[in-house]
Design an enzyme around this catalytic site. Structure first.
Site, PDB file in Angstrom:
ATOM      1  N   TYR A  33      -3.232  -8.946  12.878  1.00  0.00           N
ATOM      2  CA  TYR A  33      -2.078  -8.515  13.677  1.00  0.00           C
ATOM      3  C   TYR A  33      -1.792  -7.034  13.506  1.00  0.00           C
ATOM      4  O   TYR A  33      -2.349  -6.380  12.618  1.00  0.00           O
ATOM      5  CB  TYR A  33      -0.841  -9.347  13.317  1.00  0.00           C
ATOM      6  N   ARG A  52      -6.877   0.508  13.742  1.00  0.00           N
ATOM      7  CA  ARG A  52      -6.798  -0.398  12.584  1.00  0.00           C
ATOM      8  C   ARG A  52      -7.069  -1.844  13.027  1.00  0.00           C
ATOM      9  O   ARG A  52      -7.731  -2.608  12.316  1.00  0.00           O
ATOM     10  CB  ARG A  52      -5.428  -0.274  11.905  1.00  0.00           C
ATOM     11  N   HIS A 101     -13.371 -25.796   8.613  1.00  0.00           N
ATOM     12  CA  HIS A 101     -13.260 -24.464   8.027  1.00  0.00           C
ATOM     13  C   HIS A 101     -14.153 -23.441   8.730  1.00  0.00           C
ATOM     14  O   HIS A 101     -13.658 -22.445   9.237  1.00  0.00           O
ATOM     15  CB  HIS A 101     -13.543 -24.520   6.523  1.00  0.00           C
ATOM     16  N   LYS A 147      -5.473  -6.367   8.039  1.00  0.00           N
ATOM     17  CA  LYS A 147      -4.097  -6.785   8.377  1.00  0.00           C
ATOM     18  C   LYS A 147      -4.122  -8.233   8.866  1.00  0.00           C
ATOM     19  O   LYS A 147      -4.013  -8.533  10.060  1.00  0.00           O
ATOM     20  CB  LYS A 147      -3.479  -5.832   9.394  1.00  0.00           C
ATOM     21  N   GLU A 179       1.295  -2.079  -3.520  1.00  0.00           N
ATOM     22  CA  GLU A 179       2.173  -1.793  -2.369  1.00  0.00           C
ATOM     23  C   GLU A 179       3.262  -2.852  -2.333  1.00  0.00           C
ATOM     24  O   GLU A 179       3.283  -3.771  -3.147  1.00  0.00           O
ATOM     25  CB  GLU A 179       1.365  -1.817  -1.066  1.00  0.00           C
ATOM     26  N   LEU A 203      -2.976  -2.065   2.193  1.00  0.00           N
ATOM     27  CA  LEU A 203      -3.120  -1.823   3.625  1.00  0.00           C
ATOM     28  C   LEU A 203      -3.046  -0.319   3.864  1.00  0.00           C
ATOM     29  O   LEU A 203      -2.143   0.342   3.326  1.00  0.00           O
ATOM     30  CB  LEU A 203      -1.980  -2.507   4.385  1.00  0.00           C
TER      31      LEU A 203
HETATM   32  N1  PDD Z   1       4.116  -4.295   7.617  1.00  0.00           N
HETATM   33  N2  PDD Z   1       1.687  -2.762   3.505  1.00  0.00           N
HETATM   34  C1  PDD Z   1       1.840  -4.004   3.992  1.00  0.00           C
HETATM   35  C2  PDD Z   1       1.429  -5.170   3.167  1.00  0.00           C
HETATM   36  C3  PDD Z   1       2.389  -4.188   5.285  1.00  0.00           C
HETATM   37  O1  PDD Z   1       2.524  -5.421   5.792  1.00  0.00           O
HETATM   38  C4  PDD Z   1       2.785  -3.055   6.039  1.00  0.00           C
HETATM   39  C5  PDD Z   1       3.348  -3.177   7.420  1.00  0.00           C
HETATM   40  C6  PDD Z   1       2.629  -1.767   5.467  1.00  0.00           C
HETATM   41  C7  PDD Z   1       2.995  -0.512   6.224  1.00  0.00           C
HETATM   42  O2  PDD Z   1       2.116  -0.274   7.303  1.00  0.00           O
HETATM   43  P1  PDD Z   1       2.547   0.529   8.619  1.00  0.00           P
HETATM   44  O3  PDD Z   1       3.048   1.839   8.180  1.00  0.00           O
HETATM   45  O4  PDD Z   1       1.288   0.613   9.400  1.00  0.00           O
HETATM   46  O5  PDD Z   1       3.623  -0.285   9.322  1.00  0.00           O
HETATM   47  C8  PDD Z   1       2.052  -1.672   4.216  1.00  0.00           C
HETATM   48  C9  PDD Z   1       4.445  -4.685   8.965  1.00  0.00           C
HETATM   49  C10 PDD Z   1       5.327  -3.713   9.664  1.00  0.00           C
HETATM   50  C11 PDD Z   1       4.968  -6.108   8.929  1.00  0.00           C
HETATM   51  O6  PDD Z   1       4.186  -6.974   8.570  1.00  0.00           O
HETATM   52  O7  PDD Z   1       6.121  -6.357   9.279  1.00  0.00           O
END
Ligand code: PDD
Length: 285
Positions: A33, A52, A101, A147, A179, A203
């Site tokens: 996603y 990405r 699976h 992602k 993170e 990520l």
């Molecule tokens: N989250 N790390 C993780 C695990 C994330 O799920 C996200 C983003 C980020 C930040 O990535 P970006 O700057 O590209 O939004 C880092 C999204 C917004 C979510 O799942 O809601």
């Protein structure tokens, strides 16, 4: 100004968008996603998000859909919504197949979902006060650079943070920060930024990347590398980055005050630079 969905060829009210029970996203979390935000009627950093997404699709071997097709669908759904400030959710699952699976078939048709909703952003008060975070042991899989829609550990961590009255949970692996459950993290020390390097453990956040570029352009040194838990605690400032949060100050970690206990000057400076870039639509390449 409707909140709408695009699902497999149809534009629908979000509540009417339904997937078959044998969708592999529903049963296995077999999908990837992106979350894209719009400002002033324009999708922010769309090319970066699509790059990405292309990488995520390729890493998990989802075929039968092109990123150009996804881009067209996103743009059309967004235009139809007419929402100026929106959060756009884009999900591609491997497709529909009686449960087993291995998917084996090369001819599965991926399920594409796009939803567009109004988005308020972080309340001003929270942005000014900064947020508290807790840390938790890292328990996720070894490919956090993809992602994936498999977010159970992230969901459980975010819930723990919420139950503790904190805004975010930060994962720690062998004494080093990775993170947050849905954000990347930076520490600031003596005017320098520190953030974990890219790799399978985090990520590669789009906002993270933009902040690093912006900082370097301004001559602010950025060190991408291992960030220990102690180094985070001893930092002058810390902040989170993500599409929704933009640049959001952290004022305490595990109940221990960070620096002055207020959102720090470097965090504000970067936040203001970010907002300025957004206003000027500077999100290329
Ligand atoms: N989250 N790390 C993780 C695990 C994330 O799920 C996200 C983003 C980020 C930040 O990535 P970006 O700057 O590209 O939004 C880092 C999204 C917004 C979510 O799942 O809601």
């Amino acid at each position: 100004m409707p909140e709408i969905a695009f699902l497999n060829g149809e534009f629908l009210p979000i509540d009417d968008a339904k997937v078959p029970v044998d969708d592999r996203g529903y049963q296995f979390g077999d999908g990837v996603y992106e979350i894209v935000k719009s400002y002033n009627g324009r999708l922010w950093a769309l090319d970066r998000h699509l790059r990405r997404l292309e990488r995520s699709l390729s890493e998990v071997g989802i075929t039968g859909i092109t990123v150009d097709e996804v881009r067209e669908r996103i743009l059309e759904t967004y235009e139809r919504s007419g929402i100026s400030r929106a959060l756009v959710y884009v999900q591609v699952t491997r497709g529909v197949l009686p449960r087993r699976h291995a998917w084996t078939s090369a001819s599965l048709k991926p399920t594409l979902l796009v939803t567009v909703r109004k988005f308020q952003g972080v309340p001003d008060e929270l942005r000014r006060s900064g947020v508290e975070v807790i840390t938790l042991p890292e328990v996720r899989w070894g490919r956090r650079d993809i992602k994936s829609i498999n977010l159970l550990p992230n969901v459980l961590a975010a819930q723990k943070a919420w139950e503790a009255g904190a805004y975010e949970a930060i994962f720690v692996e062998g004494g080093y920060i990775t993170e947050g459950s849905h954000t990347n993290i930076f520490a600031v020390r003596d005017g320098r930024l520190f953030t974990p390097q890219e790799g399978p453990h985090i990520l590669p956040g789009i906002t993270r990347g933009l902040v690093i570029e912006m900082a370097r352009e301004e001559g602010i040194p950025v060190e991408e590398g291992p960030l220990s838990y102690e180094a985070l605690l001893e930092a002058d400032e810390a902040f989170l980055t993500a599409t929704g949060e933009e640049v959001l100050g952290v004022v305490s970690v595990d109940g221990r005050r960070m620096g002055s206990g207020k959102v720090g000057p470097m965090t504000w400076r970067l936040y203001e630079m970010f907002v300025d870039r957004v206003e000027r639509g500077m999100d290329s390449p």
